[in-house]
Write an enzyme that holds these catalytic residues in place. Structure first.
Site, PDB file in Angstrom:
ATOM      1  CG  ASP A 195      -1.817  -1.188   1.349  1.00 53.25           C
ATOM      2  OD1 ASP A 195      -1.431  -2.266   0.835  1.00 53.25           O
ATOM      3  OD2 ASP A 195      -2.899  -1.071   1.955  1.00 53.25           O
TER       4      ASP A 195
ATOM      5  CG  HIS B 144      -9.132   3.349   2.179  1.00 47.99           C
ATOM      6  ND1 HIS B 144     -10.120   3.801   3.041  1.00 47.99           N
ATOM      7  CD2 HIS B 144      -8.156   2.831   2.968  1.00 47.99           C
ATOM      8  CE1 HIS B 144      -9.737   3.567   4.284  1.00 47.99           C
ATOM      9  NE2 HIS B 144      -8.559   2.972   4.271  1.00 47.99           N
TER      10      HIS B 144
ATOM     11  CG  HIS C 132      -0.968   0.355   5.915  1.00 54.05           C
ATOM     12  ND1 HIS C 132      -1.268   1.700   5.894  1.00 54.05           N
ATOM     13  CD2 HIS C 132      -1.693  -0.193   4.899  1.00 54.05           C
ATOM     14  CE1 HIS C 132      -2.135   1.957   4.922  1.00 54.05           C
ATOM     15  NE2 HIS C 132      -2.407   0.822   4.309  1.00 54.05           N
TER      16      HIS C 132
END
Ligand SMILES: [Fe+2]
Ligand SMILES: [Fe+2]
Length: 269
Positions: A13, A73, A182
């Site tokens: 990401d 997202h 993450h």
């Protein structure tokens, strides 16, 4: 001498402009070191930490990224909706609802090798309309027999869903890589059936924050339980990803190597 096999550089990401810049600055060094056939990156946080814009996606393609995967997202920026339908190389999870913009699979080709890419979303703590575990079959069916290798980005919160998907697909795809948390995990390996696997590759963004957000803002939010405006941290950016070396046998991997690399320090002016 044996024919050189393809390799895939997959990058976790990208968080904000700092994540995009870190990738673009690391990429020449990674090309020199690994000479990857394909570069695939997860771009769900590249636009200011949430979502992606057509401009940011175009900058990634221009910088040498061959395909972009997304996640929860995906739809934060409205201007990306038509782009998701018109640009074949950007993927949203294949198990989102069919009525939602975009598509979940693509095929990219280089040096005569065809790589199928699939994006999936986990179903635990994330909003995905359909099960990753049933929709992967439809996605693999879409790719058909005409691809040499397959990379699956499983964007999920729960480690259990990612581990289970790795086992479900072992021997059927070249690699299953996890994204979303993450934070990189230490379990990269080639499973017995020949599928390269890692639960999470981590992010390409600031290690000095809290999964990308300025740490004082994240801590204030947790301390006060009041709304806090989040901004992307710029502190201590790293690139996190994996290099997958494909095997001679179609849809299988010879090796997977974790890449954790600080943003190169610019030369003094
Ligand atoms: Fe993310
Ligand atoms: Fe995510």
């Amino acid at each position: 001498m044996a024919e050189a096999q393809a390799s895939i550089l997959f990058i976790g990401d990208l968080v904000g402009g700092i994540g995009r810049r870190t990738l673009l600055e690391c990429l020449p060094l990674l090309r020199e070191r690994y000479d990857p056939t394909f570069v695939v990156a997860n771009g769900e946080n590249v636009a200011g930490g949430l979502g992606i814009t057509p401009k940011a996606a175009s900058a990634l393609f221009a910088g040498g990224v061959d395909a972009i995967t997304l996640g929860n997202h995906t739809y934060h920026r409205r201007e990306i909706y038509p782009y998701l339908d018109s640009e074949p190389r950007i993927l949203r999870p294949a198990n989102f609802l069919r009525i939602q913009p975009g598509h979940g699979t693509c095929v990219i080709e280089r040096d005569g090798t065809r790589l199928g890419v699939v994006n999936l979303s986990g179903n635990l703590y994330l909003r995905a309309g359909r099960s990753a575990f049933t929709e992967i079959e439809a996605a693999l069916g879409e790719l058909g027999d005409d691809v040499d290798h397959i990379l699956v980005d499983m964007h999920a919160e729960a480690t259990s869903e990612k581990v289970a998907l790795g086992w479900l697909l072992d021997g059927r795809v070249t690699a299953v890589v996890g994204t979303h948390t993450h934070v990189p995990t230490a379990d990269a390996r080639v499973l017995p059936g020949g599928t390269a696997y890692i639960t999470d590759v981590g992010m390409t963004g600031p290690r000095g924050g809290v999964i990308g957000v300025k740490r004082e803002q994240a801590i204030e939010s947790l301390l006060t339980q009041m709304p806090v405006r989040f901004e992307t941290s710029e502190e201590d950016p790293w690139l996190m990803g994996v290099l997958i070396r494909c095997a001679a046998m179609p849809r299988s991997a010879a090796a997977i190597e974790q890449i954790l690399m600080p943003r190169p320090v610019p030369p003094p002016r």
